[in-house]
Motif scaffolding. Structure first.
Motif, PDB file in Angstrom:
ATOM      1  N   ALA A  24      34.174  50.827   1.079  1.00 16.85           N
ATOM      2  CA  ALA A  24      35.248  50.090   1.739  1.00 16.85           C
ATOM      3  C   ALA A  24      35.841  49.108   0.733  1.00 16.85           C
ATOM      4  N   TYR A  25      37.118  48.850   0.883  1.00 19.29           N
ATOM      5  CA  TYR A  25      37.791  47.934  -0.043  1.00 19.29           C
ATOM      6  C   TYR A  25      39.002  47.313   0.643  1.00 19.29           C
ATOM      7  N   ILE A  26      39.568  46.310  -0.010  1.00 17.71           N
ATOM      8  CA  ILE A  26      40.736  45.597   0.498  1.00 17.71           C
ATOM      9  C   ILE A  26      41.876  45.801  -0.484  1.00 17.71           C
ATOM     10  N   GLU A  27      43.026  46.220   0.024  1.00 17.57           N
ATOM     11  CA  GLU A  27      44.210  46.358  -0.816  1.00 17.57           C
ATOM     12  C   GLU A  27      44.851  44.982  -1.000  1.00 17.57           C
ATOM     13  N   GLN A  28      45.070  44.597  -2.246  1.00 16.84           N
ATOM     14  CA  GLN A  28      45.761  43.339  -2.532  1.00 16.84           C
ATOM     15  C   GLN A  28      46.802  43.609  -3.605  1.00 16.84           C
ATOM     16  N   GLY A  29      48.019  43.892  -3.158  1.00 20.72           N
ATOM     17  CA  GLY A  29      49.076  44.252  -4.095  1.00 20.72           C
ATOM     18  C   GLY A  29      48.737  45.547  -4.810  1.00 20.72           C
ATOM     19  N   ALA A  67      34.573  38.108   3.750  1.00 21.46           N
ATOM     20  CA  ALA A  67      35.193  38.464   5.030  1.00 21.46           C
ATOM     21  C   ALA A  67      35.122  39.966   5.261  1.00 21.46           C
ATOM     22  N   GLY A  68      35.324  40.750   4.194  1.00 18.26           N
ATOM     23  CA  GLY A  68      35.231  42.197   4.321  1.00 18.26           C
ATOM     24  C   GLY A  68      33.835  42.641   4.702  1.00 18.26           C
ATOM     25  N   VAL A  69      32.813  42.031   4.108  1.00 14.86           N
ATOM     26  CA  VAL A  69      31.425  42.367   4.440  1.00 14.86           C
ATOM     27  C   VAL A  69      31.130  42.041   5.902  1.00 14.86           C
ATOM     28  N   ILE A  70      31.575  40.876   6.358  1.00 11.11           N
ATOM     29  CA  ILE A  70      31.329  40.481   7.746  1.00 11.11           C
ATOM     30  C   ILE A  70      32.035  41.439   8.701  1.00 11.11           C
ATOM     31  N   ALA A  71      33.243  41.877   8.330  1.00 10.80           N
ATOM     32  CA  ALA A  71      33.969  42.852   9.157  1.00 10.80           C
ATOM     33  C   ALA A  71      33.228  44.185   9.200  1.00 10.80           C
ATOM     34  N   CYS A  72      32.729  44.634   8.053  1.00 12.05           N
ATOM     35  CA  CYS A  72      31.993  45.902   8.012  1.00 12.05           C
ATOM     36  C   CYS A  72      30.709  45.822   8.826  1.00 12.05           C
ATOM     37  N   ALA A  73      30.086  44.653   8.863  1.00 16.77           N
ATOM     38  CA  ALA A  73      28.877  44.482   9.672  1.00 16.77           C
ATOM     39  C   ALA A  73      29.174  44.693  11.146  1.00 16.77           C
ATOM     40  N   ASP A  74      30.431  44.450  11.549  1.00 22.28           N
ATOM     41  CA  ASP A  74      30.875  44.705  12.924  1.00 22.28           C
ATOM     42  C   ASP A  74      31.396  46.127  13.115  1.00 22.28           C
ATOM     43  N   LEU A  75      31.335  46.938  12.038  1.00 20.26           N
ATOM     44  CA  LEU A  75      31.936  48.282  12.043  1.00 20.26           C
ATOM     45  C   LEU A  75      33.409  48.216  12.418  1.00 20.26           C
ATOM     46  N   ALA A  76      34.087  47.185  11.920  1.00 20.61           N
ATOM     47  CA  ALA A  76      35.506  46.988  12.205  1.00 20.61           C
ATOM     48  C   ALA A  76      36.354  47.728  11.177  1.00 20.61           C
ATOM     49  N   ASP A  77      37.536  48.140  11.599  1.00 20.62           N
ATOM     50  CA  ASP A  77      38.464  48.810  10.693  1.00 20.62           C
ATOM     51  C   ASP A  77      39.447  47.846  10.062  1.00 20.62           C
ATOM     52  N   GLN A  78      39.468  46.614  10.545  1.00 21.88           N
ATOM     53  CA  GLN A  78      40.338  45.617   9.935  1.00 21.88           C
ATOM     54  C   GLN A  78      39.708  44.243  10.020  1.00 21.88           C
ATOM     55  N   ILE A  79      40.139  43.386   9.107  1.00 28.90           N
ATOM     56  CA  ILE A  79      39.654  42.009   9.051  1.00 28.90           C
ATOM     57  C   ILE A  79      40.457  41.172  10.033  1.00 28.90           C
TER      58      ILE A  79
END
Length: 418
Positions: free
Chosen positions: A46-51, A288-300
């Protein structure tokens, strides 16, 4: 207070599993160990797009504190859970730069694999390694800037790392992904890293997590909750399979909150962290991304950013203590020893009291006077008179606080609030 009332996210369940009210290790260690093993479990999935860039969720962390702060105990709980989930990408406890690269390249190798199979495996999947070292100085060695520089480069999740001529030939590591969780004391840190490490970029990539020893003394700790342990292991397995090299979206509300935090950052009150401050927002997004993944979320969502900013800002309050006097002066080790001694005292300590502690570390009393003067002038200690006794005590400066709308303090334990 009774911790976890009303919370049932993964990190909160992990803290309950650690039985933090009856743990000799500080709660802050347990929380960051939890975030670290989650980062390792996610890997490059999983990763976050930033520009034009991708921010992967790998993290470098060092648990810092005096000997006996139970850093290793906190780490062992996380390691056992991650290992029970089937994770196998732990690095060796002690290694060289060259061996580290070779081991990482063939991290999923089977002893029966042929050379051709190993090379095909290395081309098809990311090369991942989780450095989990309870004695970080033993792992990296003393003053090994080549290894430090390698880890600095690998933090950025390169598409490929090329190392010329290891064992007679060049080694190409495909998509190297490294997570790091180490433990150290300020004195050990000074041995592992030369002062020039402050400027090479490595320390701006590391979260320095300091804690004081707890007052808990638990001779007969309770056995772990087996049902809760099974629940945590199952969730780690779900996290490892749910994400498959995909981006985490960021909701509009989270983007608005993130923009406010980024534009109003509160800097760590120590010039040695100026380079860290330039990467602070990247650290925030990773957490924040790790915490979101812990919730099995698709977005932050905003709650993920709130919790990330909460734990990060609390860690930043104590980061200067983590470094002690590293990189500050030729008397850095003695200064750190004095500060650690005074931190445990409630009554003023005289020159004679302090001299007994550092007598073997200095040549003459005038050096101690010079050191104490420097600590006083730099705002680290103060002279006080309490109940007729005059002497030195730490100077606790008032910390700037983040406003309420950027924090979720209910997520923290009572111990972590201070």
């Amino acid at each position: 207070m009774t911790y976890l009332k009303g919370h049932d996210d993964f990190v909160s369940r992990y803290m309950r599993f650690c039985d933090i009210d009856n743990s000799e290790a500080p709660a802050v260690y347990h929380r960051w160990v939890c975030l670290s093993i989650l980062s390792a479990a996610i890997g490059r999935n999983a990763y976050i797009e930033q520009g034009q860039f991708r921010i992967y969720l790998n993290q470098y962390m060092l648990l810092m504190g005096a000997p006996g702060t139970r850093k290793g105990s906190a780490m062992s709980i996380g390691r056992k859970l991650l290992k029970a989930s089937g994770y196998k990408r732990f690095s060796a406890d002690k290694t060289s730069k060259e061996r580290f690269l070779m081991d990482m390249k063939h991290t999923d190798a089977d002893p029966s694999d042929s050379i051709e199979d190993l090379e095909m495996l290395a081309m098809d999947s990311p090369a991942e390694s989780y450095i989990m070292s309870g004695e970080f100085t033993d792992f990296i060695g003393q003053g090994n800037m080549e290894f430090v520089t390698l880890l600095t480069n690998l933090w950025d999740n390169l598409d490929e790392y090329k190392q010329p001529k290891i064992q007679g030939k060049s080694v190409h590591v495909h998509k190297p992904t490294v997570n790091m969780l180490g433990a150290n004391t300020p004195e050990g840190f000074s041995l592992a890293f030369p002062p020039e490490a402050l400027g090479n970029g490595f320390l701006s990539r590391v979260l320095m997590l300091h804690a004081e020893p707890t007052t808990n003394r638990i001779p007969w700790p309770s056995p772990p909750d087996e049902l809760l342990q099974a629940d945590l292991v199952t969730r780690i397995q779900e996290i490892r399979t749910y994400y498959d090299n995909q981006p985490l979206e960021i909701s509009k509300e989270a983007r608005d909150l993130g923009s406010w935090i980024y534009k109003n950052e509160i800097a760590v009150d120590d010039a040695r962290f100026s380079h860290y401050q330039q990467r602070r927002f990247t650290h925030l997004l990773k957490i924040a991304g790790v915490i979101a993944c812990a919730d099995l979320a698709d977005q932050i969502e905003p709650i993920h950013l709130l919790r990330a900013n909460t734990v990060l800002s609390r860690a930043e309050r104590h980061m200067p203590k983590a470094l002690g006097e590293f990189g500050a002066s030729k008397y850095s080790a003695v200064m750190n020893k004095i500060l650690m001694y005074l931190a445990q005292k409630t009554a003023p300590q005289s020159l004679t009291d302090i001299l007994r502690v550092v007598a073997r570390d200095i040549n003459k009393q005038s050096e101690l006077v010079e050191i104490l003067t420097t600590l006083k002038n730099t705002g680290k200690i103060q002279v006080q008179n309490i109940k007729g006794k005059s002497g030195y005590l730490p100077l606790y400066s008032e910390k700037k606080e983040w406003p309420e709308h950027t924090l979720d303090l209910s997520w923290l334990t009572e111990q972590e609030l201070f």
